[in-house]
Structure formats: C-alpha cells, structure tokens
Design a protein around this motif. Sequence first.
Motif, mmCIF file in Angstrom:
data_model
loop_
_atom_site.group_PDB
_atom_site.id
_atom_site.type_symbol
_atom_site.label_atom_id
_atom_site.label_comp_id
_atom_site.label_asym_id
_atom_site.label_seq_id
_atom_site.Cartn_x
_atom_site.Cartn_y
_atom_site.Cartn_z
ATOM 1 N N GLU D 44 0.814 -1.220 0.000
ATOM 2 C CA GLU D 44 0.000 0.000 0.000
ATOM 3 C C GLU D 44 0.845 1.266 0.000
ATOM 4 O O GLU D 44 0.537 2.235 -0.697
ATOM 5 C CB GLU D 44 -0.903 0.016 1.227
ATOM 6 C CG GLU D 44 -2.104 -0.903 1.085
ATOM 7 C CD GLU D 44 -2.922 -0.893 2.344
ATOM 8 O OE1 GLU D 44 -2.861 0.104 3.088
ATOM 9 O OE2 GLU D 44 -3.627 -1.887 2.600
ATOM 10 N N CYS D 127 3.845 -7.866 -7.320
ATOM 11 C CA CYS D 127 4.335 -7.345 -8.596
ATOM 12 C C CYS D 127 4.490 -5.835 -8.520
ATOM 13 O O CYS D 127 5.512 -5.267 -8.913
ATOM 14 C CB CYS D 127 3.350 -7.738 -9.689
ATOM 15 S SG CYS D 127 3.937 -7.392 -11.348
ATOM 16 N N LYS D 128 3.494 -5.188 -8.002
ATOM 17 C CA LYS D 128 3.562 -3.734 -7.855
ATOM 18 C C LYS D 128 4.762 -3.353 -6.985
ATOM 19 O O LYS D 128 5.504 -2.414 -7.297
ATOM 20 C CB LYS D 128 2.266 -3.237 -7.210
ATOM 21 C CG LYS D 128 2.275 -1.757 -6.883
ATOM 22 C CD LYS D 128 1.061 -1.374 -6.028
ATOM 23 C CE LYS D 128 1.289 -0.039 -5.321
ATOM 24 N NZ LYS D 128 0.263 0.236 -4.317
ATOM 25 N N VAL D 130 7.554 -4.973 -6.346
ATOM 26 C CA VAL D 130 8.859 -5.191 -6.969
ATOM 27 C C VAL D 130 9.142 -4.089 -7.989
ATOM 28 O O VAL D 130 10.238 -3.523 -8.046
ATOM 29 C CB VAL D 130 8.921 -6.582 -7.626
ATOM 30 C CG1 VAL D 130 10.178 -6.719 -8.449
ATOM 31 C CG2 VAL D 130 8.868 -7.650 -6.557
ATOM 32 N N VAL D 131 8.136 -3.784 -8.779
ATOM 33 C CA VAL D 131 8.316 -2.708 -9.758
ATOM 34 C C VAL D 131 8.616 -1.391 -9.048
ATOM 35 O O VAL D 131 9.496 -0.613 -9.437
ATOM 36 C CB VAL D 131 7.050 -2.577 -10.631
ATOM 37 C CG1 VAL D 131 7.062 -1.272 -11.398
ATOM 38 C CG2 VAL D 131 6.946 -3.762 -11.571
ATOM 39 N N THR D 132 7.888 -1.152 -7.980
ATOM 40 C CA THR D 132 8.021 0.113 -7.258
ATOM 41 C C THR D 132 9.392 0.263 -6.625
ATOM 42 O O THR D 132 9.992 1.339 -6.652
ATOM 43 C CB THR D 132 6.941 0.168 -6.160
ATOM 44 O OG1 THR D 132 5.661 0.244 -6.778
ATOM 45 C CG2 THR D 132 7.168 1.346 -5.261
ATOM 46 N N ALA D 183 1.736 -9.817 -20.072
ATOM 47 C CA ALA D 183 1.724 -8.401 -19.708
ATOM 48 C C ALA D 183 0.339 -7.867 -19.338
ATOM 49 O O ALA D 183 0.188 -7.199 -18.310
ATOM 50 C CB ALA D 183 2.344 -7.572 -20.830
ATOM 51 N N PRO D 184 -0.678 -8.134 -20.132
ATOM 52 C CA PRO D 184 -1.969 -7.526 -19.782
ATOM 53 C C PRO D 184 -2.477 -7.990 -18.430
ATOM 54 O O PRO D 184 -3.052 -7.207 -17.664
ATOM 55 C CB PRO D 184 -2.892 -8.001 -20.906
ATOM 56 C CG PRO D 184 -2.006 -8.414 -22.011
ATOM 57 C CD PRO D 184 -0.741 -8.913 -21.362
ATOM 58 N N LEU D 186 -0.641 -9.021 -15.886
ATOM 59 C CA LEU D 186 0.164 -8.400 -14.839
ATOM 60 C C LEU D 186 -0.237 -6.947 -14.633
ATOM 61 O O LEU D 186 -0.335 -6.465 -13.505
ATOM 62 C CB LEU D 186 1.656 -8.496 -15.210
ATOM 63 C CG LEU D 186 2.199 -9.920 -15.177
ATOM 64 C CD1 LEU D 186 3.620 -9.960 -15.713
ATOM 65 C CD2 LEU D 186 2.136 -10.475 -13.757
ATOM 66 N N PHE D 187 -0.487 -6.279 -15.733
ATOM 67 C CA PHE D 187 -0.908 -4.898 -15.572
ATOM 68 C C PHE D 187 -2.229 -4.822 -14.823
ATOM 69 O O PHE D 187 -2.421 -3.984 -13.942
ATOM 70 C CB PHE D 187 -1.057 -4.228 -16.940
ATOM 71 C CG PHE D 187 -1.401 -2.795 -16.831
ATOM 72 C CD1 PHE D 187 -0.435 -1.856 -16.516
ATOM 73 C CD2 PHE D 187 -2.720 -2.365 -17.008
ATOM 74 C CE1 PHE D 187 -0.762 -0.512 -16.398
ATOM 75 C CE2 PHE D 187 -3.045 -1.028 -16.882
ATOM 76 C CZ PHE D 187 -2.068 -0.102 -16.579
ATOM 77 N N MET D 190 -1.768 -5.380 -11.091
ATOM 78 C CA MET D 190 -1.155 -4.231 -10.462
ATOM 79 C C MET D 190 -2.138 -3.074 -10.356
ATOM 80 O O MET D 190 -2.206 -2.383 -9.341
ATOM 81 C CB MET D 190 0.061 -3.773 -11.279
ATOM 82 C CG MET D 190 1.255 -4.683 -11.146
ATOM 83 S SD MET D 190 2.598 -4.123 -12.211
ATOM 84 C CE MET D 190 2.808 -2.451 -11.633
ATOM 85 N N TRP D 191 -2.850 -2.896 -11.417
ATOM 86 C CA TRP D 191 -3.833 -1.814 -11.472
ATOM 87 C C TRP D 191 -4.853 -1.954 -10.345
ATOM 88 O O TRP D 191 -5.204 -0.986 -9.678
ATOM 89 C CB TRP D 191 -4.536 -1.864 -12.831
ATOM 90 C CG TRP D 191 -5.357 -0.651 -13.126
ATOM 91 C CD1 TRP D 191 -6.700 -0.536 -13.089
ATOM 92 C CD2 TRP D 191 -4.842 0.623 -13.521
ATOM 93 N NE1 TRP D 191 -7.076 0.733 -13.425
ATOM 94 C CE2 TRP D 191 -5.949 1.463 -13.698
ATOM 95 C CE3 TRP D 191 -3.562 1.131 -13.733
ATOM 96 C CZ2 TRP D 191 -5.832 2.803 -14.068
ATOM 97 C CZ3 TRP D 191 -3.429 2.449 -14.101
ATOM 98 C CH2 TRP D 191 -4.547 3.286 -14.268
ATOM 99 N N SER D 194 -3.987 -0.435 -7.071
ATOM 100 C CA SER D 194 -3.848 0.993 -6.833
ATOM 101 C C SER D 194 -5.050 1.801 -7.275
ATOM 102 O O SER D 194 -5.487 2.708 -6.568
ATOM 103 C CB SER D 194 -2.602 1.507 -7.561
ATOM 104 O OG SER D 194 -2.661 1.149 -8.920
ATOM 105 N N MET D 195 -5.590 1.481 -8.445
ATOM 106 C CA MET D 195 -6.570 2.384 -9.015
ATOM 107 C C MET D 195 -7.997 1.849 -8.989
ATOM 108 O O MET D 195 -8.924 2.590 -9.288
ATOM 109 C CB MET D 195 -6.185 2.678 -10.472
ATOM 110 C CG MET D 195 -4.829 3.313 -10.636
ATOM 111 S SD MET D 195 -4.779 4.994 -9.980
ATOM 112 C CE MET D 195 -5.661 5.874 -11.275
ATOM 113 N N LEU D 203 -12.598 -3.819 -13.273
ATOM 114 C CA LEU D 203 -12.360 -4.917 -14.212
ATOM 115 C C LEU D 203 -12.995 -6.215 -13.718
ATOM 116 O O LEU D 203 -12.853 -6.595 -12.560
ATOM 117 C CB LEU D 203 -10.844 -5.110 -14.373
ATOM 118 C CG LEU D 203 -10.394 -6.163 -15.371
ATOM 119 C CD1 LEU D 203 -10.856 -5.769 -16.764
ATOM 120 C CD2 LEU D 203 -8.886 -6.293 -15.327
#
Lengths: 234, 234, 234, 234
Positions: D44, D127-128, D130-132, D183-184, D186-187, D190-191, D194-195, D203
Amino acid sequence: MTENTPLTESPDSSAAGKTTPRWQRRPDARPEEILRAAMQTFVERGFAATKLEEVAARAGVSKGTLYLYFSNKEELFRSAVQESILPHIQSGEQRIAGFQGSPLVLLREAYERWAAVVTDPLMGGLCKLVVTEAANFPEVAVFYFEQVIKRTRALFASILQRCMAAGEIRDLPIDLAVREITAPILFAVMWRQSMSQHDDKPLDVPAYLDFHFNTLLQGWRTDIKPDSHTGPQK
Amino acid sequence: MTENTPLTESPDSSAAGKTTPRWQRRPDARPEEILRAAMQTFVERGFAATKLEEVAARAGVSKGTLYLYFSNKEELFRSAVQESILPHIQSGEQRIAGFQGSPLVLLREAYERWAAVVTDPLMGGLCKLVVTEAANFPEVAVFYFEQVIKRTRALFASILQRCMAAGEIRDLPIDLAVREITAPILFAVMWRQSMSQHDDKPLDVPAYLDFHFNTLLQGWRTDIKPDSHTGPQK
Amino acid sequence: MTENTPLTESPDSSAAGKTTPRWQRRPDARPEEILRAAMQTFVERGFAATKLEEVAARAGVSKGTLYLYFSNKEELFRSAVQESILPHIQSGEQRIAGFQGSPLVLLREAYERWAAVVTDPLMGGLCKLVVTEAANFPEVAVFYFEQVIKRTRALFASILQRCMAAGEIRDLPIDLAVREITAPILFAVMWRQSMSQHDDKPLDVPAYLDFHFNTLLQGWRTDIKPDSHTGPQK
Amino acid sequence: MTENTPLTESPDSSAAGKTTPRWQRRPDARPEEILRAAMQTFVERGFAATKLEEVAARAGVSKGTLYLYFSNKEELFRSAVQESILPHIQSGEQRIAGFQGSPLVLLREAYERWAAVVTDPLMGGLCKLVVTEAANFPEVAVFYFEQVIKRTRALFASILQRCMAAGEIRDLPIDLAVREITAPILFAVMWRQSMSQHDDKPLDVPAYLDFHFNTLLQGWRTDIKPDSHTGPQK
DNA sequence: AATGAATGAGCCTTCATTCAT
DNA sequence: GATGAATGAAGGCTCATTCAT
C-alpha cells in the motif's frame, strides 16, 4: 531478618508507611553468581552500557530470573556494589587499637593487608566503577565514601600518627600522607581494569607494592631534612 | 532587523523587546563548542548514558545540528577524546633533549609542567573517560595509550635515567619509578572528577603535588640505604 | 507573471473566502529543471524515499530554492505529476470526431500516437508513480484517472465502436477490448522503468508495439468464429 | 487463570469482565502474521512510507516484537517479498515436460494456472512492490527476475514452441509473444492494487482472462495471413 | 522457581522546513 | 532571489521490564 522475611517483593508488605530501606538485604538464596556476573559486567561496560541480558548470560540464568531477586537494574547495581564493598569494610580496624609493637611494622602490616584486599581484581573494578558512576549514582558514591574511604583514611591516619609520635617518621600533613600511601595502588588497580591489555609493559603488582612502600619509608624517615635539593618554584 | 543586529552571541544584548533571532549562523565556532559540551557530558555520564539532547543543550544548539558536524554519537565521542588528547601530546618532549642543567631540576620542571596539564579539570575528565570506556572503545584506549601514556612514560624515564647516571638518585627500576611519579597525580585528578563533592576533606592539589614530589625525592636520594627498617615479610 | 501575479505564498491573499484551488498554477518562471528533477527522483525512489536535497542537487539549485516555488514536498509532487500529465491530456481527441476514413486506419493512428506519448520514458515513470503512490495520494490518483485514463478509454472506445459499426472487427465487450489495447503497452513502459536493467532480453519496444497491434487485429477480425479450439474449462 | 482460559485468540471470547491477557505466547504463528501484515503495508505505502508501527498494529503485536523475528525493516521487507514469491516459484513447470495432449490445451492450462496464481491479490501487490522498489532494492529485483520472471517466460516459451512446431499457431517472435500473454494480466493485477477503487468500471478479471486468451488464440492461428489490413505507417 | 516472548518508553538519527545571511 | 546552517518532529531500533507459560 532470618526468621520471617517474606519473599514478596511488594515494598508495602512490610511495615506500612515505613520507608523501605534503600540497602535492603535480600534472601540468602540470592545467587552469588548473579552478583558476580553483574559486577563484572558493570565494571567492564559501565551501568548504562550493561545489558541485563549479558548479566543473565554470564550468570547462567535467564533474564527474567534476575527480577526474582532484584527489582530492577539499579537495585542490582547497588547490591553488586554493596556486596563488593563488604570485604573492604571488615578490614581489621579493631586489631590496630590494641597493637603494641613497632608502629612501622604495624604500618607495613596494615598496608599489606589493605593492598591484598584492593589488589583483588574485583576490588579494582569496584573502585573504577564507583569513580565512573559517581555522578550518576551519588548515593552509591556517598556510601562508598563513608564506608570505605573514610575508614581506610582513618586507619592509616591513626597508624601514621603513632609513627610520628614514636619519632619513626617525621611530621607530615596527615591527609596528604594518607593519600600518598593509597593513591598509587588505587590507580594501579583501576588501570589494570581498563588499560592493561593494551599495555606493553604490564605492571608487576607485588613488586610495585613493595617499591612504593619503600619509597614512602625512605622519604618519610626522620633523619633527613626534607626538600633540600629543589624547592617549589612557583 | 536590517539596521543594527549585533553579531554578539548574547541573546539579551540586542534591544529588549525585539525578537531574538532563533539562531545565529556560526559555522566556525560550532565544532569546538560542541566538542566541549560533549566532553563534559561524556565525562560526567559516560558514553552510553550521555544523551545527545543534553550535549546539544549544553552547546546551545539543537540535536540536529550535531549531525552537521559529526556523523553519529560514536564519532562525536572519538572526536571529543582526540581533541582533548592533543594538548597532552604537545607537551614539551623536545626541550628535554638539549637541556644542560641539573637533572633534578629538569625532573622537577617536567613534573610541574606535566602536572599543570593533567591538573586541568578537562584532563582529569579525559583520563577518567578513557579508563571508563576502554572496554567499549578499545581503539580509543589504544590511541590514548600510544599517544599519551607511552610518551609520558618515555619522557620521565629518560629524565630519571639522567638523574641516576648523574648519581642524584639511586638506582631504581625505571618502570616502577615512572609510575610512582605519575600514578598518584592521575588518581587525584580522576578522584576530583567523581568523589570530591562528597569528600569532607577535599584535596589541596598544589600542596599535594609538592608533597608528592618531595616524598619521591627524599625516598630516592642516593645517600641512604633502602629498606633499612622493615622488609617485605612475605 | 509580469503584470500583477503576486508572488506571495499566502493562500488568503487571493479572493478571501474562496477555496484555494488544489492544482494552483505557479508563475511561469518556475524552473522546469526543478520539476524535471523532481519527477525523475519521485519515479526512481517514490515519494517518501525522495529527499529534497537530491531533487535540488539534480536541478542544480539549493534546497531552500525549492521553497521559493513550491510550498512543500507534497505540492512539488503534485505539480510534477500534473505537469507530466498535461501532454497526455492534449492528445488529439478532437480530430477523431470529424474523421472520415477507414476506422481501422483511425484505430492504428490513434494507437500509434498514443503509444508515442506513453513510450516516452517520462510517461512510463508517471504511470509507475501514480500506481505506486495511489494509496498515499488518492487525489492524485483520481486526477490521473479522470484526466488520463477516462479520456484514453473514451477515445479508444469510440474508435472501436466505429470499427464494429463498420463491420471491420467483430462485436467485442468494449471495456475489455480497450484494456486489451492499452494494458500491455502500459505494462511495458512501467517495466522499463524498474526491471529493464536486470532483464537479459530487454524489450524491443517498437517491435512490440507492432506485434501487439497485429495480434489484436488478427484476433478481432470479423470473419472468424471466436474460441473455436479451446473453451474456458472452469 | 488455571481453570478455563481458552486458547482461542479472540480476546472477547473469554468471559466478559475478565481481564484479557495482554498477550499470548505464539512463537510459531507470529512470523507469518507479521509477514502478511508487512506485505500488505509495503504494497500500500511502499517501503519508505511504511511505518513499522502500522505493520505491528496490523499484525496485532507491538513494535518491539517485530525485532524478535526480523533484525530490521529491510530484512522484514526482503523476507516479506521472498515469502510472497515462493508460491510463484512452485508453479508447475515439471508437468509440462511430459505432457502428451494438444499443445493448445496445454497452453490454456498453463495460462489458467498461472493466472490463478497472479490473480491472487497478494501477487498483484507483490508485482507492484517489486516494480516500485526495484531501484531502491536492486537485489530484490534481481531475485524476482531470476526466480519468477525467467521461469515464467521459459515456461510459456516452451509451450509456444510446441504449439508452433505442431502448426497450431503461426510462427511468432517468442519473446514478444510471451510478453503478449502475460503483460496484460500483470498490468491488470497491479492496477487493481492501486486504481481500482477510483475506477467507475472495475475490471471483471475472469472475463478479462478469457477475453485475453481468445484474442491471442484468434490472433495467432495459422490459417490467416498476418497484417493484411493495415501496416506500420512509419 | 524459572523461562523467554512480548511490551513500550526512550534515544539516536534523518530530513522537510525555516530563516539569517 | 538564492543559499545552506539550523531546527525539531517523526520514526527506526534497543533494552529494561512484565507476565503467560
């Protein structure tokens, strides 16, 4: 104290309204290992840097066990100091009163018996610890001063006075002379606690004890005029 | 604010009723003030018991300011000790080399100059601090030993050797004699740091310095057989 | 800024009683270097781990200068995000309305123009940053969602609808299809921000953009029955 | 306390009015609870903005307890990430080796099993995260890349190759195709982290998973010439 | 009685923010 | 305007102390 000292920790379980004595004695069962371990650690690290976990580990008990015998870190500290002071106190003051022989022999004996006590590593640690923590534990400092310093001073002062009365040593300012006897030894035992491991010429304590006493004797004999060569230049 | 803000540090020296600036920009003097405050506090409390908040308050700055000049508490400690050691180091070793007069006079002068240095309250504190924290900061102990103790020992050893060569004092074990010179003074200055406030007979330091030196001189003269009255009895 | 934009920071100096707009524009003189440096750092480290000192250093100014243009770290963050979002917003929505040619060509063009925007490294960072800080800055998340996501979705949705109306692609659930267009690209640009340096097979972005679009076109053509080989097995 | 203290964790399940024990001794379950709470909070807020106090509160322990299991915040972070990665790693790579049926069915199964794993909210957070934090914790990024990304890529790459060898899908650049699969999704996960709370059209993940797979299948079938309608226009 | 997991007050340290220059 | 020394609130971490076992 022997018959019905309750093991309870609550300070109000004794006479209500009375002030709990600061230097309260604990049950005899109190493990000496803990006090010994505490003393060692306090000497090495100082009060604040000492972790009770290390004390417990050295004593071979768990952290919680410490609290079965001491209500907190400060009391453990005070008890450890006090316990270490006791041997100092029982030094033979009384036997001096009735002594009949040569005062110089008495001086030497008192010196050697006192030196034997403070030369014990624990005592060097005690001295270091009191000096170190005097500002943080003034009551410990006062206790040590009253119980140890004053008595030691009085002991040597009375012997010195006998020596001077008997004409064996010349007239000296008693206070300074007493310090002159004890200070180098005390410094040496404190030094041993902290710096000896880094010292490439570690002190030979027995030799130093002897050397010191002889220096004093030679310096204080009656047949010599003091200060004949060089005077204070200030 | 623009017209007549004096650069003085005293906050009340400006016009009363004006708002005192919250702080002054004093980049140069800061480190010394901080080191002085730190030294005082470390001596009084020891490393672990020293709160940086107190150091900052004594130095008249905020906690954060300490970190502008020292990266952490340990570095502040080391810097404070090192800074205090410097005056010790620059004591006049060199002037002894070429000295031509009486070795005893040289000894007295070295003694007095050294005593003047260690008698400074800060130095007593330094000695106490090094002894206190030697176990926790061995590298500080080593540094002090190498830079101060060894040099002082060497200084007095060389002078003593000259005295003995000149026949002014009898043959002595050098290491013990050097300690005999310094130990009581060092003990006294350490003692002053911690116990003097509880001492009903505080030490008259100049008198003690003189008394001690005379005791040594008398004890070490060549015309007397050592140890004539009492011998070691062990 | 030239005529009468007051540089005062006090929010009440504007119309009293009005609420200060959250996304207040600052004077044009506001250095872009600061915003660029801030954006970079925020993307790399996140909001909390970003030190204003680093932002200032990257922008080639001092820490204090930041506060001449931004009242605090949060406002700098919001300004940097907003400033980065602007290029997204002005994407050509309007030109779609009147477009007359083949919907598929329009789709491709919109895709490529949008891809050109988000492929810019700054935009990948922006996306990552919004995802990262959405929980800590919900209003930033909302702003981004309203100004960027919704518009982008609406843009592609309208084009897709034209395509379907023209029979160029089969009937699709619009919301899913829109995501299908954008999600892989967005993931790729975010990925580039964080993992590409550890990736032994770094992505060839232009090739991927093309590959992705072709996959979609092939998958969405009208002449094929969907899902002929394998069905959902759950 | 001896009679009926239930071992249940719920503090209100004991007799009302009784004093709830301040804590329970739960050495085994602690680490998992802490790791779960830590993972949530790190996802978070990010690493820097995460307060250990909040982690402790979520885990139902005190701040100090964290340090019984993790030596500091960074180690807690690394442990939480690593622990979350494990389920990823054990995904069924081995069963693919000996599979005999249709490659397309195998692809679908691998896809669904993988999707089931990453669709778990924790995995989206991982995932978020690690990217962050990749820039702040490169070794975590490397670990994730080696243990998760590479394996996943290899898994899908081998299946895709079988599909192409069997003529079920046309020849594709493997690296791009693998990303196109993952990719889609994973996105999306992650999405969601957060959003999604600001999204007015959240979704429908299962539907999207299915839609995405069908898009790919249609787009990659062998009987169609790629890129027949529009070409790259640059 | 003994243990050691759990607690939380306290201190070191960082860094956003201020303000004298 | 610009600077950076100074500030102090906030948070990571330690360790004396408690208490369920």
